[in-house]
Structure formats: C-alpha cells, structure tokens
Design a protein around this motif. Structure first.
Motif, short mmCIF file in Angstrom:
data_model
loop_
_atom_site.label_atom_id
_atom_site.label_comp_id
_atom_site.label_asym_id
_atom_site.label_seq_id
_atom_site.Cartn_x
_atom_site.Cartn_y
_atom_site.Cartn_z
N PHE A 272 0.83 -1.20 0.00
CA PHE A 272 0.00 0.00 0.00
C PHE A 272 0.87 1.26 0.00
CE2 PHE A 272 -2.53 3.28 2.22
CZ PHE A 272 -3.57 3.38 1.32
N ALA A 273 1.94 1.27 0.78
CA ALA A 273 2.85 2.42 0.81
C ALA A 273 3.51 2.61 -0.55
CB ALA A 273 3.90 2.23 1.90
N ASN A 274 3.93 1.51 -1.17
CA ASN A 274 4.52 1.58 -2.51
C ASN A 274 3.51 2.13 -3.52
OD1 ASN A 274 6.42 1.16 -4.56
ND2 ASN A 274 5.53 -0.82 -5.05
N TRP A 275 2.27 1.67 -3.44
CA TRP A 275 1.22 2.14 -4.35
C TRP A 275 0.99 3.64 -4.16
CZ3 TRP A 275 -3.74 4.06 -3.24
CH2 TRP A 275 -4.56 4.24 -4.35
N LEU A 276 0.97 4.09 -2.89
CA LEU A 276 0.78 5.52 -2.62
C LEU A 276 1.93 6.35 -3.19
CD1 LEU A 276 -0.61 5.79 1.03
CD2 LEU A 276 -1.74 6.44 -1.09
N VAL A 277 3.15 5.89 -2.97
CA VAL A 277 4.31 6.64 -3.47
C VAL A 277 4.25 6.75 -4.98
CG1 VAL A 277 6.82 6.51 -3.77
CG2 VAL A 277 5.82 6.16 -1.51
N HIS A 278 3.98 5.64 -5.67
CA HIS A 278 3.91 5.69 -7.14
C HIS A 278 2.71 6.48 -7.63
CE1 HIS A 278 7.34 3.28 -8.16
NE2 HIS A 278 7.00 2.38 -7.23
N ARG A 279 1.63 6.46 -6.88
CA ARG A 279 0.44 7.22 -7.26
C ARG A 279 0.71 8.72 -7.24
NH1 ARG A 279 -4.28 7.65 -9.73
NH2 ARG A 279 -5.85 8.73 -8.55
N PHE A 280 1.46 9.17 -6.22
CA PHE A 280 1.71 10.60 -6.09
C PHE A 280 2.93 11.07 -6.86
CE2 PHE A 280 -0.79 9.97 -2.10
CZ PHE A 280 -1.87 10.72 -2.50
#
Length: 108
Positions: A23-31
């Motif tokens: 989830f943290a990886n997804w958030l970082v790539h999303r932003f």
C-alpha cells in the motif's frame, strides 16, 4: 502458545506487513508518477527550446554575414579614403609647385 498458533500469528503479521508495504509503494507511485499533461508540457517545452536554438543559430549566422559585409565595406571605404588622401596630397603638392612657379615668373 503452541507451535501452530505461533506460525499462524507470524504469517498474519508478515501478511499485514506485506500489505502495508504494498500500500505504501502504491501511494508513493500514485503521487510521484508523471501525468500525460506533464509529458505533453515537457514535449512542448523541448520543441520550443529546439525552435529557440534554431532561431539563435540563424541569428548568429545572419550577424556573422552582416559583420563580414560591414568589414568588407569598411576596408573598401578605408581604401577609398587612402586614395582620396593621396590624391589630395598630390594636388596640394602640385598647387604648391604652381604657386612657387607663379611667384618666380612674377618676380622676374
């Protein structure tokens, strides 16, 4: 706590840690991902930069040609001035000789 409960608890903890990491990886790539609008803007900026460099190169070429023309014109003008000054010097010398001749003729 027996061995089976320990393995299940460890598995659950590792699964939760994996999910949090994902989830943290997804958030970082999303932003941090680059949007298509940003890519279009970068493309437009690179094209404008290329056009500006071409315009600069054309301006430099024009200025170099103009400088060569002006240098040539200056050299011609200096040559004409030198020739005119030489002619004026010769004319003054002849006028001085004529004055001296007229004075000698009038004196005799």
């Amino acid at each position: 706590m027996n061995r089976t409960e320990f393995v299940i608890t460890t598995a659950i903890i590792l699964f939760v840690a994996f999910c949090l990491g994902w989830f943290a990886n997804w958030l970082v790539h999303r932003f941090t991902r680059v949007s298509q609008a940003d890519m279009d803007q970068l493309e437009r900026m690179s094209q404008e930069l290329h056009e500006a460099e071409e315009t600069r190169d054309q301006a430099i070429t024009y200025l170099q040609q103009r400088e060569a023309e002006l240098t040539n014109q200056l050299a011609q003008t200096e040559a004409e001035l030198s020739a005119a000054m030489e002619g004026l010097r010769d004319a003054r010398h002849e006028a001085e000789e004529m004055r001296a001749y007229v004075e000698r003729v009038n004196a005799s």
